[in-house]
Design an enzyme around this catalytic site. Structure first.
Site, PDB file in Angstrom:
ATOM      1  N   TYR A  17       0.966  -1.579  -0.289  1.00 27.89           N
ATOM      2  CA  TYR A  17      -0.101  -0.218  -0.143  1.00 27.89           C
ATOM      3  C   TYR A  17       0.748   1.386  -0.403  1.00 27.89           C
ATOM      4  CZ  TYR A  17      -3.404  -3.248   1.035  1.00 27.89           C
ATOM      5  OH  TYR A  17      -4.156  -4.422   1.252  1.00 27.89           O
ATOM      6  N   HIS A  22      -4.250   6.316  -1.041  1.00 25.68           N
ATOM      7  CA  HIS A  22      -4.583   6.725   0.355  1.00 25.68           C
ATOM      8  C   HIS A  22      -4.050   6.522   1.046  1.00 25.68           C
ATOM      9  CE1 HIS A  22      -8.882   5.659   2.302  1.00 25.68           C
ATOM     10  NE2 HIS A  22      -8.270   4.758   2.967  1.00 25.68           N
ATOM     11  N   PHE A  68      -5.024  -1.074   9.695  1.00 27.46           N
ATOM     12  CA  PHE A  68      -5.160  -0.267   8.910  1.00 27.46           C
ATOM     13  C   PHE A  68      -6.437   0.718   8.948  1.00 27.46           C
ATOM     14  CE2 PHE A  68      -3.676  -4.755   7.224  1.00 27.46           C
ATOM     15  CZ  PHE A  68      -3.582  -4.601   6.210  1.00 27.46           C
ATOM     16  N   ASN A  70      -9.336   1.683   8.303  1.00 26.30           N
ATOM     17  CA  ASN A  70     -10.203   1.994   9.209  1.00 26.30           C
ATOM     18  C   ASN A  70     -10.314   1.331  10.805  1.00 26.30           C
ATOM     19  OD1 ASN A  70      -9.897  -0.873   9.306  1.00 26.30           O
ATOM     20  ND2 ASN A  70     -11.550  -1.651   9.231  1.00 26.30           N
ATOM     21  N   ASN A 116     -13.128   6.429   6.146  1.00 29.64           N
ATOM     22  CA  ASN A 116     -13.210   5.121   7.532  1.00 29.64           C
ATOM     23  C   ASN A 116     -11.873   5.814   7.978  1.00 29.64           C
ATOM     24  OD1 ASN A 116     -14.725   3.655   6.427  1.00 29.64           O
ATOM     25  ND2 ASN A 116     -14.325   2.447   5.350  1.00 29.64           N
TER      26      ASN A 116
END
EC number: 3.1.1.29
Length: 194
Positions: A17, A22, A68, A70, A116
């Site tokens: 990631y 994000h 993560f 969220n 989130n």
């Protein structure tokens, strides 16, 4: 107006990631760590990587949650509680679908806008949304069904170039918060155009 004591950069952990849209919040924290000449080190009790620095004589903590996205509130809540940092003393840096790449905005409070990471932070701070946000524009894919794939992919070369420019400006503006105040930093960043 409260002083910022904690700056949080949101992202997802792991190489997979690292370069995705994000993770724009984490990119800015990494730039700030370089600017302030500090290293982000894993801190298990805060569920993230942290650093402590002095900016214009004021103690500031940097945090990148290693949860993560969220579950970002777990890290923010743990560190804020331990150091008795109030929501209005926190600046959260995150990606923003509703702003085009190459733009960024500073503001205090507001909703989570479907993000989130923000949703979890608000919940972990006792449903208090009074923290500051630095929203880094990543653009929108055009339809809500495409959002999940879009934020978890790398930006196009043109968008990456625009993001690099706004991240440079945002790094300067975070420093301005501590030298000249939030209003000056907000006016400068919110009017930035590439």
């Amino acid at each position: 107006m409260s002083e910022i004591k904690l700056i949080v950069g949101l992202g997802n952990p792991g190489e997979k990631y690292a370069d995705t849209r994000h993770n724009a919040g984490e990119w800015l924290i990494e730039r700030l760590a370089r600017r302030f000449n500090v290293s982000l080190n894993p801190e298990s009790k805060f569920f993230g990587k942290t650093a402590r620095t002095l900016v214009n004589g004021k103690e500031v903590r940097l945090l990148v949650p290693t949860t993560f996205m969220n579950l970002s509130g777990k890290a923010v809540g743990a560190l804020a509680s331990f150091y008795r940092i109030k929501p209005e003393e926190i600046l959260v840096i995150h990606d923003e679908l509703d702003l085009p790449a190459g733009t960024a905005k500073l503001k205090q409070g507001g909703g989570h806008g479907g993000h989130n990471g923000l949703k979890d932070i608000v919940a972990q701070l006792g449903n208090n949304n009074n923290f500051y946000r630095l929203r880094i524009g990543i653009g929108h894919p055009g339809h809500r069904d495409l959002v999940a794939g879009y934020v978890l992919n790398k930006p196009s070369p043109a968008d990456r170039d625009a993001l690099e420019k706004v991240l440079d400006e945002a790094t300067d503006c975070v420093e301005i918060i501590f030298k000249d105040g939030m209003i000056k930093a907000t006016n400068r960043l919110n009017s930035f155009k590439i």
